[in-house]
Design an enzyme around this catalytic site. Structure first.
Site, PDB file in Angstrom:
ATOM      1  N   ASN A 118      64.045  18.997  82.876  1.00 29.19           N
ATOM      2  CA  ASN A 118      63.527  17.667  83.172  1.00 29.19           C
ATOM      3  C   ASN A 118      62.383  17.763  84.181  1.00 29.19           C
ATOM      4  OD1 ASN A 118      63.935  14.904  82.533  1.00 29.19           O
ATOM      5  ND2 ASN A 118      64.914  14.575  84.508  1.00 29.19           N
ATOM      6  N   ILE A 127      57.140  10.861  78.091  1.00 28.37           N
ATOM      7  CA  ILE A 127      58.516  11.325  77.857  1.00 28.37           C
ATOM      8  C   ILE A 127      59.267  10.938  79.128  1.00 28.37           C
ATOM      9  CG2 ILE A 127      60.043  13.296  77.546  1.00 28.37           C
ATOM     10  CD1 ILE A 127      57.896  14.604  75.890  1.00 28.37           C
ATOM     11  N   PRO A 128      60.175   9.971  79.026  1.00 28.42           N
ATOM     12  CA  PRO A 128      60.721   9.286  80.204  1.00 28.42           C
ATOM     13  C   PRO A 128      61.753  10.065  81.021  1.00 28.42           C
ATOM     14  CG  PRO A 128      61.751   8.441  78.233  1.00 28.42           C
ATOM     15  CD  PRO A 128      60.700   9.411  77.777  1.00 28.42           C
ATOM     16  N   CYS A 129      61.312  11.118  81.684  1.00 25.89           N
ATOM     17  CA  CYS A 129      62.223  11.892  82.532  1.00 25.89           C
ATOM     18  C   CYS A 129      62.715  11.074  83.723  1.00 25.89           C
ATOM     19  CB  CYS A 129      61.568  13.187  82.989  1.00 25.89           C
ATOM     20  SG  CYS A 129      60.000  12.986  83.843  1.00 25.89           S
ATOM     21  N   HIS A 130      62.011   9.996  84.056  1.00 26.46           N
ATOM     22  CA  HIS A 130      62.433   9.144  85.177  1.00 26.46           C
ATOM     23  C   HIS A 130      63.721   8.385  84.864  1.00 26.46           C
ATOM     24  CE1 HIS A 130      59.830   6.606  82.613  1.00 26.46           C
ATOM     25  NE2 HIS A 130      60.626   5.615  82.982  1.00 26.46           N
TER      26      HIS A 130
END
Length: 160
Positions: A118, A127-130
């Site tokens: 991540n 790419i929503p790593c949050h």
């Protein structure tokens, strides 16, 4: 590689394009300048794909876009690729724990490795790593900083 600088409400993002795919989107203040020294900046905004990425980011920050529709190419290990695909399945406005993501990708005991993958996500926000949080629901770890992660999560929940 071509790149542009995108001014977001949280700071400047560097967006990189190569071979007709978006390959990079990182916060400028977390990037080693030597890393991008050989890239060509699209100051005149002539690269159509970079312009499209900026438009979609503007829509995202305005609350009008919940998913990105861009050609992307990810360069990483096979495990990182699996994790990054898993990240793309986390719905807008929702979160998942590192352990939950590990289970989702079939690697139940790999929560730490999921966190490491991540952390190496080359396409922040796209790419929503949050959207990945600690098992207790607390906000932890984000290459762009905890404050940005908290802001993004609040924005997606409609509280910002």
């Amino acid at each position: 590689m071509h790149f542009c600088r995108y001014s977001s409400p949280l700071g400047i993002l560097l967006i990189g394009e190569s071979g007709n795919a978006i390959v990079y989107c990182q916060w400028e203040d977390s990037v080693d300048e030597q890393f991008i020294a050989t890239w060509e900046e699209d100051k005149e905004r002539q690269n159509a794909l970079l312009t499209l990425a900026c438009r979609q980011l503007t829509e995202y920050f305005a609350g009008k876009r919940k998913a990105f529709d861009l050609p992307i190419r990810l360069n990483g290990t096979p495990f990182q690729q699996i994790v990054w695909k898993g990240l793309q399945k986390i719905p807008y406005g929702e979160t998942l724990s590192y352990a939950g993501l590990a289970r989702q990708i079939g690697r139940e005991k790999a929560a730490r490795a999921v966190g490491n993958a991540n952390n190496h996500n080359p396409l922040m926000i796209i790419i929503p790593c949050h959207r990945v949080v600690a098992s207790n629901g607390e906000i932890s770890g984000y290459a762009g900083g905890i404050d940005r992660k908290a802001w993004l999560l609040e924005k997606e929940k409609g509280n910002e």
